[in-house]
Write a protein that holds these residues in place. Structure first.
Motif, PDB file in Angstrom:
ATOM      1  N   GLY A 162      43.320 -19.197  -5.627  1.00  0.00           N
ATOM      2  CA  GLY A 162      44.850 -19.218  -6.454  1.00  0.00           C
ATOM      3  C   GLY A 162      44.658 -18.691  -7.674  1.00  0.00           C
ATOM      4  N   GLU A 163      45.750 -18.255  -8.305  1.00  0.00           N
ATOM      5  CA  GLU A 163      45.780 -17.566  -9.383  1.00  0.00           C
ATOM      6  C   GLU A 163      44.972 -18.096 -10.611  1.00  0.00           C
ATOM      7  OE1 GLU A 163      49.775 -15.984 -10.916  1.00  0.00           O
ATOM      8  OE2 GLU A 163      49.342 -17.333 -12.609  1.00  0.00           O
ATOM      9  N   LEU A 172      36.985 -10.773 -16.057  1.00  0.00           N
ATOM     10  CA  LEU A 172      37.161 -11.115 -15.012  1.00  0.00           C
ATOM     11  C   LEU A 172      38.070 -10.611 -14.203  1.00  0.00           C
ATOM     12  CD1 LEU A 172      37.326 -15.254 -15.853  1.00  0.00           C
ATOM     13  CD2 LEU A 172      35.588 -14.093 -14.276  1.00  0.00           C
ATOM     14  N   GLU A 173      39.210 -10.164 -14.866  1.00  0.00           N
ATOM     15  CA  GLU A 173      40.354  -9.576 -14.290  1.00  0.00           C
ATOM     16  C   GLU A 173      39.700  -8.187 -13.995  1.00  0.00           C
ATOM     17  OE1 GLU A 173      43.983 -11.373 -17.111  1.00  0.00           O
ATOM     18  OE2 GLU A 173      43.133  -9.535 -17.559  1.00  0.00           O
ATOM     19  N   ILE A 174      38.990  -7.680 -14.353  1.00  0.00           N
ATOM     20  CA  ILE A 174      38.419  -6.121 -14.007  1.00  0.00           C
ATOM     21  C   ILE A 174      37.451  -6.239 -12.933  1.00  0.00           C
ATOM     22  CG2 ILE A 174      37.338  -4.205 -14.883  1.00  0.00           C
ATOM     23  CD1 ILE A 174      38.367  -4.314 -17.589  1.00  0.00           C
ATOM     24  N   GLU A 175      36.465  -6.928 -13.339  1.00  0.00           N
ATOM     25  CA  GLU A 175      35.277  -7.205 -12.511  1.00  0.00           C
ATOM     26  C   GLU A 175      35.693  -7.854 -11.081  1.00  0.00           C
ATOM     27  OE1 GLU A 175      30.627  -8.677 -12.260  1.00  0.00           O
ATOM     28  OE2 GLU A 175      31.868  -8.769 -14.239  1.00  0.00           O
ATOM     29  N   PHE A 176      36.615  -8.677 -10.881  1.00  0.00           N
ATOM     30  CA  PHE A 176      36.807  -9.522  -9.579  1.00  0.00           C
ATOM     31  C   PHE A 176      38.311  -9.201  -9.274  1.00  0.00           C
ATOM     32  CE2 PHE A 176      33.427 -11.841 -11.921  1.00  0.00           C
ATOM     33  CZ  PHE A 176      32.543 -11.978 -10.884  1.00  0.00           C
ATOM     34  N   ALA A 177      38.760  -8.130  -9.480  1.00  0.00           N
ATOM     35  CA  ALA A 177      40.119  -7.633  -9.224  1.00  0.00           C
ATOM     36  C   ALA A 177      40.330  -7.429  -7.671  1.00  0.00           C
ATOM     37  CB  ALA A 177      40.641  -6.204  -9.637  1.00  0.00           C
ATOM     38  N   VAL A 204      38.505 -26.578  -1.880  1.00  0.00           N
ATOM     39  CA  VAL A 204      38.388 -26.096  -3.104  1.00  0.00           C
ATOM     40  C   VAL A 204      39.171 -24.890  -3.326  1.00  0.00           C
ATOM     41  CG1 VAL A 204      36.185 -27.326  -3.517  1.00  0.00           C
ATOM     42  CG2 VAL A 204      36.191 -24.667  -2.827  1.00  0.00           C
ATOM     43  N   VAL A 205      39.820 -24.692  -4.506  1.00  0.00           N
ATOM     44  CA  VAL A 205      40.626 -23.638  -4.923  1.00  0.00           C
ATOM     45  C   VAL A 205      40.116 -22.890  -6.204  1.00  0.00           C
ATOM     46  CG1 VAL A 205      42.869 -22.816  -5.452  1.00  0.00           C
ATOM     47  CG2 VAL A 205      42.807 -24.552  -3.703  1.00  0.00           C
ATOM     48  N   TYR A 206      39.622 -21.575  -5.967  1.00  0.00           N
ATOM     49  CA  TYR A 206      39.210 -20.877  -7.115  1.00  0.00           C
ATOM     50  C   TYR A 206      40.035 -19.532  -7.431  1.00  0.00           C
ATOM     51  CZ  TYR A 206      36.809 -17.828  -3.662  1.00  0.00           C
ATOM     52  OH  TYR A 206      36.546 -16.828  -2.905  1.00  0.00           O
ATOM     53  N   GLY A 207      39.750 -19.036  -8.751  1.00  0.00           N
ATOM     54  CA  GLY A 207      40.490 -17.722  -9.296  1.00  0.00           C
ATOM     55  C   GLY A 207      39.969 -16.533  -8.935  1.00  0.00           C
ATOM     56  N   ASN A 208      39.431 -16.347  -7.567  1.00  0.00           N
ATOM     57  CA  ASN A 208      39.066 -15.051  -7.222  1.00  0.00           C
ATOM     58  C   ASN A 208      37.741 -14.576  -7.397  1.00  0.00           C
ATOM     59  OD1 ASN A 208      40.431 -13.016  -5.279  1.00  0.00           O
ATOM     60  ND2 ASN A 208      39.807 -11.577  -6.665  1.00  0.00           N
ATOM     61  N   ARG A 209      36.939 -15.194  -8.376  1.00  0.00           N
ATOM     62  CA  ARG A 209      35.352 -15.088  -8.706  1.00  0.00           C
ATOM     63  C   ARG A 209      34.568 -15.287  -7.522  1.00  0.00           C
ATOM     64  NH1 ARG A 209      30.839 -16.796 -10.251  1.00  0.00           N
ATOM     65  NH2 ARG A 209      31.734 -18.937 -10.715  1.00  0.00           N
ATOM     66  N   LEU A 211      44.863 -11.991 -12.388  1.00  0.00           N
ATOM     67  CA  LEU A 211      43.710 -12.072 -11.560  1.00  0.00           C
ATOM     68  C   LEU A 211      44.345 -13.063 -10.490  1.00  0.00           C
ATOM     69  CD1 LEU A 211      41.015 -11.605 -10.639  1.00  0.00           C
ATOM     70  CD2 LEU A 211      40.225 -13.430 -12.350  1.00  0.00           C
ATOM     71  N   ALA A 212      44.358 -12.632  -9.016  1.00  0.00           N
ATOM     72  CA  ALA A 212      45.056 -13.281  -8.220  1.00  0.00           C
ATOM     73  C   ALA A 212      46.102 -13.875  -8.069  1.00  0.00           C
ATOM     74  CB  ALA A 212      43.986 -14.712  -7.730  1.00  0.00           C
ATOM     75  N   LYS A 213      47.010 -12.995  -8.868  1.00  0.00           N
ATOM     76  CA  LYS A 213      48.513 -13.298  -9.354  1.00  0.00           C
ATOM     77  C   LYS A 213      49.218 -13.658  -7.847  1.00  0.00           C
ATOM     78  CE  LYS A 213      52.455 -11.198 -11.129  1.00  0.00           C
ATOM     79  NZ  LYS A 213      53.179  -9.883 -11.705  1.00  0.00           N
ATOM     80  N   ASN A 214      50.160 -14.904  -8.296  1.00  0.00           N
ATOM     81  CA  ASN A 214      50.635 -15.478  -7.229  1.00  0.00           C
ATOM     82  C   ASN A 214      50.062 -16.069  -6.047  1.00  0.00           C
ATOM     83  OD1 ASN A 214      53.076 -15.130  -9.032  1.00  0.00           O
ATOM     84  ND2 ASN A 214      53.469 -13.107  -7.881  1.00  0.00           N
ATOM     85  N   ARG A 215      49.043 -16.140  -6.026  1.00  0.00           N
ATOM     86  CA  ARG A 215      48.297 -16.821  -4.794  1.00  0.00           C
ATOM     87  C   ARG A 215      48.153 -18.221  -5.181  1.00  0.00           C
ATOM     88  NH1 ARG A 215      43.248 -13.405  -2.645  1.00  0.00           N
ATOM     89  NH2 ARG A 215      43.600 -14.805  -1.081  1.00  0.00           N
ATOM     90  N   PRO A 216      48.086 -19.032  -3.995  1.00  0.00           N
ATOM     91  CA  PRO A 216      48.222 -18.716  -2.578  1.00  0.00           C
ATOM     92  C   PRO A 216      49.481 -17.795  -2.318  1.00  0.00           C
ATOM     93  CG  PRO A 216      48.301 -20.999  -2.792  1.00  0.00           C
ATOM     94  CD  PRO A 216      47.952 -20.558  -4.319  1.00  0.00           C
ATOM     95  N   ASP A 217      49.273 -16.804  -1.688  1.00  0.00           N
ATOM     96  CA  ASP A 217      50.565 -16.175  -1.105  1.00  0.00           C
ATOM     97  C   ASP A 217      50.944 -16.374   0.089  1.00  0.00           C
ATOM     98  OD1 ASP A 217      48.347 -14.499   0.128  1.00  0.00           O
ATOM     99  OD2 ASP A 217      48.695 -13.021  -1.449  1.00  0.00           O
TER     100      ASP A 217
END
Length: 272
Positions: free
Chosen positions: A126-127, A258-263, A93-98, A134-140
């Motif tokens: 992943g982004e 999301l962008e703030i809390e899960f940076a 599974v791939v999620y957005g860093n939350r 949030l998770a920019k350019n991931r998977p890196d």
């Protein structure tokens, strides 16, 4: 080992595809030279009309994104009709860093009910589909190094250790309810019916029609939707003129939250 390697995925913005193919390619590299990988991309609606079945000779790396902490419910019907027939499976599974919440244990359960033997699983980042921050350019590069190491571990488990034991992954039973965002007063808000808008920069290239995994964007008028929107981000992120966007207040507030809390960077979790 004489096994067929299969990469199977739903990947609207290519993050899940990158992880799944990376794992499959590393397992293939560790096998004998010339091992081919069969790829099954079920992102688009017509691909989910095809039957998919495997045998005991197959290794299947199957991945989905996480939506609201679970396997996307729009995929459940298709996933439940894939036939494992004793094939070995790696659940991804791939999620957005939350958080991936119960998505991984849910996917593992689905695959086992389909007749797969799940010997490994992983949750990768992943982004985020809502964001370009949030998770920019991931998977890196760092993520893909972990992907390669994961492939090595899977190969060693099968070929060197000859261990095909069932695995235990993180998660709850019964599964958690789908994650629901809240407004400033802490009241749950429903963004399921939120749909993308189209600005004057649109050139009517139809790319958004082609990449929508629900087949929802009207071909004759790309400003209209004929079906549901799962907020996968494909039309927004792949538009060459940045013509697609969301303007719903609850959606935008949640995106910023999301962008703030899960940076802080989260790392993949592996189960082998």
């Amino acid at each position: 080992m004489d096994k067929k390697i299969n990469a199977v995925y739903f990947s609207a913005t290519d993050t899940t595809r990158k992880v799944v193919e990376g794992i499959a390619e590393k397992i293939a590299q560790d096998m004998k030279a010339g091992t081919e990988i069969s790829k099954f991309d079920f992102t688009l609606p017509h691909e989910r009309e095809k039957e998919l079945a495997f045998t005991e000779e197959d290794i299947v790396v199957l991945g989905t994104p996480v939506i609201a902490g679970r396997v996307p419910n729009v995929l459940l019907k298709y996933l439940n009709f894939i036939r494992g027939n004793g094939a070995l499976a790696i659940a991804v599974v791939v999620y957005g860093n939350r958080n991936y919440d119960d998505a991984l244990i849910e996917l593992k359960d689905i695959l086992e009910l389909d007749g797969f033997k799940v010997i490994a699983a992983g949750a990768f980042i992943g982004e985020h589909s809502f964001s370009k921050i949030l998770a920019k350019n991931r998977p890196d590069e760092k993520d893909m190094s972990i992907v390669a190491n994961f492939g090595d571990q899977i190969y060693n488990k099968i070929e060197i250790e000859h261990k095909l034991d069932a695995i235990i992954v993180k998660g709850n039973k019964p599964y958690m309810k789908y994650y629901v965002p809240k407004n400033e007063e802490g009241i749950p808000v429903d963004i399921r019916r939120v749909t993308p808008k189209t600005n004057s920069q649109c050139t009517d290239c139809k790319l958004c029609v082609k990449v929508c995994p629900m087949g929802s964007i009207n071909y004759d008028d790309v400003t209209k939707l004929d079906g549901i929107c799962i907020k996968c981000g494909a039309c927004v992120k792949k538009c060459p003129t940045n013509a697609k966007y969301y303007d719903d207040e609850d959606y935008l507030r949640h995106k910023v939250e999301l962008e703030i809390e899960f940076a802080d960077r989260r790392e993949p979790e592996l189960f082998v």
